[in-house]
Design a protein around this motif. Structure first.
Motif, short mmCIF file in Angstrom:
data_model
loop_
_atom_site.label_atom_id
_atom_site.label_comp_id
_atom_site.label_asym_id
_atom_site.label_seq_id
_atom_site.Cartn_x
_atom_site.Cartn_y
_atom_site.Cartn_z
N LEU A 1 -3.53 0.17 -4.95
CA LEU A 1 -3.60 1.57 -5.32
C LEU A 1 -4.97 2.18 -5.07
N GLY A 2 -5.98 1.37 -4.73
CA GLY A 2 -7.32 1.91 -4.55
C GLY A 2 -7.99 2.16 -5.89
N ARG B 1 -1.25 7.08 -0.10
CA ARG B 1 -2.68 6.74 -0.08
C ARG B 1 -3.17 6.57 1.35
N LEU B 2 -2.40 5.86 2.18
CA LEU B 2 -2.82 5.63 3.56
C LEU B 2 -2.83 6.93 4.35
N ALA C 1 -3.34 9.94 3.29
CA ALA C 1 -4.49 10.76 2.89
C ALA C 1 -5.79 10.23 3.49
N ALA C 2 -5.92 8.89 3.58
CA ALA C 2 -7.16 8.30 4.09
C ALA C 2 -7.18 8.23 5.61
N TRP D 1 0.85 -1.19 0.00
CA TRP D 1 0.00 0.00 0.00
C TRP D 1 0.89 1.24 0.00
N ILE E 1 -7.41 2.51 6.14
CA ILE E 1 -7.85 1.71 5.00
C ILE E 1 -8.25 0.34 5.52
#
Length: 321
Positions: free
Chosen positions: A319-320, A250-251, A253-254, A246, A257
């Motif tokens: 990557l989502g 991305r993590l 920002a979220a 991951w 997950i």
């Protein structure tokens, strides 16, 4: 920009590339069985600069009560391990210079390992069958990752995989244990009665980062492999669980997950060990925790993207959407 130490090591490494084959290593490694290996191309293995044990691994490091430790900044990264009823922290300010700490925690022999060039911080069970291994630093690199060796058989082990790649133990897999790279402040808040590794009795610039600016570089140090796919920067951190990665962006920002039966969480407050000259002043890269959907800790680590791609070329990039 990498500092002068890295440039000197690079000169040693470049000079050694032409000698990357067993005949040139046998005088230094007389007990290593080079006829047994999983490495198909010996040129993948190069010198990182220091010779065998030039980076001195630690064995049975002294520990002090966490409450009494006054040298560590709250933001400094530490590798933390919880076994039995106790918790221990191993500061990256020391692992930066020693890379391996052989210890026994709650009766279990463990190796706490850290490769700065790949940002691979991993804890392994040192038991293989009825043997308890003790690990040292070989001075060799493969895809920029530290090659460890065990003092019992002098087999070589790829730290990023926990797998023996040369020698009697070739193909043997160490068991990786759940551990977390977190800030010293977080560990101390959660485990005021825990233990922390004491400063080793060697002359090193503990608290300083000899790889200043490394994790902001465009290219990994001494790496000759492919860049990661999907336009991911080679020195971007990823969260690796098994064969999945991951991207930390991305993590971050979220914040959280939930995916593939896992829960990944990011929390601010931990300094990068590979940014500024003084580790405690590094930019905030945060702490990642990974659990299953019942809340149990899951084995993971936080390599750079290039290292994940090098050792897991068929891995899944999460990557989502």
């Amino acid at each position: 920009m990498l500092n002068r130490v890295c440039l000197v090591l690079a000169a040693f490494a470049l000079a050694s590339m032409a000698q990357a084959e067993p005949r040139s290593w046998k005088s230094e490694w007389p007990e290593t069985d080079f006829s047994r290996t999983s490495v198909e191309n010996w040129s993948e293995i190069i010198s990182g600069g220091p010779p065998r044990d030039g980076i001195p691994a630690l064995t049975d490091p002294d520990m002090v009560p966490a409450r009494e430790e006054a040298r560590l900044d709250p933001r400094e990264p530490v590798m933390t391990l919880e076994l039995g009823n106790g918790a221990r922290a191993y500061s990256v300010r020391y692992l930066m210079w020693h890379e391996i700490a052989n210890d026994v925690v709650a009766g279990q022999p463990v190796a706490v390992t850290y490769c700065p060039l790949c940002n691979t911080a991993m804890v392994f069970d040192r038991r293989v069958g009825d043997r308890v291994l003790e690990f040292g630093v070989s001075g060799k690199l493969r895809f920029s990752d530290m090659i460890m060796y065990d003092r019992q058989t002098e087999s070589w082990w790829q730290q990023a995989l926990g797998t023996a790649i040369v020698g009697e133990m070739t193909g043997t897999q160490l068991t990786q244990l759940p551990a977390v790279m977190e800030s010293w402040g977080d560990f101390l808040d959660r485990h005021p009665d825990g233990l922390v590794m004491d400063q080793p009795r060697t002359a090193r610039q503990y608290g300083m980062n000899p790889y200043r600016g490394y994790d902001g570089s465009a290219r990994p140090f001494l790496y000759r492999g492919e860049n990661p796919p999907h336009g991911i920067e080679p020195l971007a951190r990823v969260v690796r669980v098994g064969n999945r990665a991951w991207p930390i962006g991305r993590l971050r920002a979220a914040g959280e997950i939930r995916e593939a039966g896992l829960v990944l969480r990011w929390q601010a407050g931990q300094a990068s060990a590979l940014d500024t000259a003084e580790i405690a002043q590094g930019r905030d890269v945060g702490t990642v925790r990974v659990t299953d959907d019942t809340g149990q800790p899951v084995v993971h680590d936080m390599p750079f993207a290039f290292a994940f791609h090098a050792f897991h070329p068929d891995g899944d990039w999460m990557l989502g959407d």
